[in-house]
Design an enzyme around this catalytic site. Structure first.
Site, PDB file in Angstrom:
ATOM      1  N   ASP A  57       1.497 -12.387  37.558  1.00 22.65           N
ATOM      2  CA  ASP A  57       1.326 -13.007  38.687  1.00 22.65           C
ATOM      3  C   ASP A  57       2.505 -12.718  39.711  1.00 22.65           C
ATOM      4  OD1 ASP A  57      -1.123 -14.015  37.746  1.00 22.65           O
ATOM      5  OD2 ASP A  57      -0.578 -16.259  38.123  1.00 22.65           O
ATOM      6  N   HIS A 106       1.682  -8.842  30.803  1.00 23.35           N
ATOM      7  CA  HIS A 106       0.907  -8.127  29.819  1.00 23.35           C
ATOM      8  C   HIS A 106       1.071  -6.761  30.396  1.00 23.35           C
ATOM      9  CE1 HIS A 106      -1.521 -12.125  29.343  1.00 23.35           C
ATOM     10  NE2 HIS A 106      -0.697 -12.505  30.267  1.00 23.35           N
ATOM     11  N   SER A 148      11.006 -14.033  37.926  1.00 22.19           N
ATOM     12  CA  SER A 148      11.831 -12.752  37.694  1.00 22.19           C
ATOM     13  C   SER A 148      11.250 -11.860  38.524  1.00 22.19           C
ATOM     14  CB  SER A 148      12.478 -12.513  36.357  1.00 22.19           C
ATOM     15  OG  SER A 148      13.641 -11.657  36.544  1.00 22.19           O
TER      16      SER A 148
END
Length: 388
Positions: free
Chosen positions: A170, A246, A357
């Site tokens: 995200d 991911h 981050s």
């Protein structure tokens, strides 16, 4: 009478120690009392420092406000970069130490009665959607670290199967496009060196770089196939975003390079202000190959995000005091038993941050590769980044 006089003298002496002596001088109008020069010199630096810091902070806020207003009018605002002294001053802040302290604080188990108010405040502040969490009950999370690293429901992030590259996390798209002249844009108009970011190539057979040719650029050394181009995409994860990342495609990870740098903030405002911000900060570079050639994913640390975890790499320890800034550490996943590396499937769990981050993708692809993005847009893990 003599003891009484001695007591009075002692009392007068002690009072003189408690209260600094005043100097008196006469003018034509009135008498003026001044404190000693030593006392004045001790008091002056603090208000000067506070006034200077407050003025500078106010000036920076005004600059940001002016930029936002110009952007609303559709005007292109050139970035105003920080000077060397400003970057050096920022880097002098012990962000690594503060981040380690923050990490330990996150591990402290909260009392059962305190969990809901603490997590609710965080949810309200950063707009966290707990309906997507695998466990919605706030009392389930024993500490802040568990809450930050919460898993999602399986159906919350469907992985796009139509496109070759998906978003690994995200976040917000800061920049994307082709890599030209060995420079990569962290945001529009602000670049960093490709070689400084990934590190110099090492003459090792385990590294996924093609043989170098004399006078070849670093960019051309990464492009393994004729007719291909080098592309990049920068994704910023805010504190309220899902903190795991991911695999963005089917690829094989053959090498890890860890840079123990600074831990400056990487929010979009700082990315517009500090040139080569991502090269200053601690980062973990994973490199390997996919069906079109070279592929890399870099997890960039930030303030209070010294902890970067790669699930299949137990030897990785980030924000550790035993490492020195300016160095890097290589580790190969290619062994005698495993001559290819770590295979990753698209959408497979790869790692996590302890807080928000940045993820940077740099990869090789044919010239007809197209991004399906807009700079500044919000994106979720599993959504398409681009395809052929």
């Amino acid at each position: 009478m003599r003891p009484h006089c001695e007591d009075a003298a002692l009392s007068h002496f002690l009072q003189s120690l408690r209260k600094p002596p005043l100097r008196t001088f006469s003018t034509n109008a009135r008498k003026v009392h001044t404190a000693s020069a030593r006392t004045s010199s001790l008091l002056r630096p603090l208000p000067i420092l506070v006034a200077t810091a407050g003025g500078y902070a106010g000036y920076r806020q005004y600059e940001k406000y002016r930029e936002r207003e110009l952007e609303k009018l559709g005007l292109d605002v050139p970035p105003k970069l920080a000077g060397h002294w400003e970057v050096a001053l920022y880097k002098s802040v012990p962000t690594r130490l503060l981040s380690r302290a923050w990490g330990r604080l996150n591990q402290v188990e909260l009392p059962h009665w305190l969990r809901r108010p603490v997590y609710s405040l965080y949810i309200w502040t950063f707009g966290v959607n707990m309906k997507e969490a695998a466990v919605e009950d706030l009392h389930h999370y024993r500490n802040l670290s568990e809450f930050f690293r919460r898993k999602l429901k399986p159906q919350a992030r469907p992985v796009c199967g139509l496109h070759s590259v998906i978003s690994p996390s995200d976040g917000k798209i800061l920049n994307f496009g082709q890599v030209k002249n060995c420079e990569v844009e962290q945001v529009k108009g602000v670049t960093y060196s490709l070689e400084s970011f990934l590190g110099p190539r090492t003459p090792s057979e385990d590294l996924p770089f093609p043989p170098a040719t004399p006078h070849s650029s670093f960019r051309s050394q990464l492009v393994t196939r004729e007719g291909n181009e080098l592309y990049h995409c920068v994704i910023y994860l805010a504190p309220g975003d899902y903190h795991c990342f991911h695999s963005p495609t089917d690829w094989t990870v053959s090498h890890r390079r860890h840079f123990p740098g600074s831990l400056m903030s990487v929010n979009p405002g700082m990315a517009r202000w500090i040139k080569e911000l991502f090269c200053h900060n601690e980062r973990v570079v994973l490199t390997g190959d996919w069906k079109h050639g070279f592929f890399s994913l870099t997890a960039v640390g930030a303030t209070n995000v010294g902890s970067i975890r790669i699930y299949f790499d137990r030897d990785l320890h980030t924000n550790s005091p035993r490492y020195s800034k300016g160095s890097y550490n290589d580790f190969s996943f290619v062994t005698h038993a495993n001559k290819e590396g770590i295979p990753m499937r698209k959408g497979e769990h790869l790692g996590e941050f302890n807080l928000g981050s940045t993820i940077v993708l740099i990869f090789e692809a044919p010239k007809d590769f197209n991004f399906r993005l807009q700079a500044g847009q919000k994106i979720r893990f599993g959504e398409a980044l681009g395809s052929l």
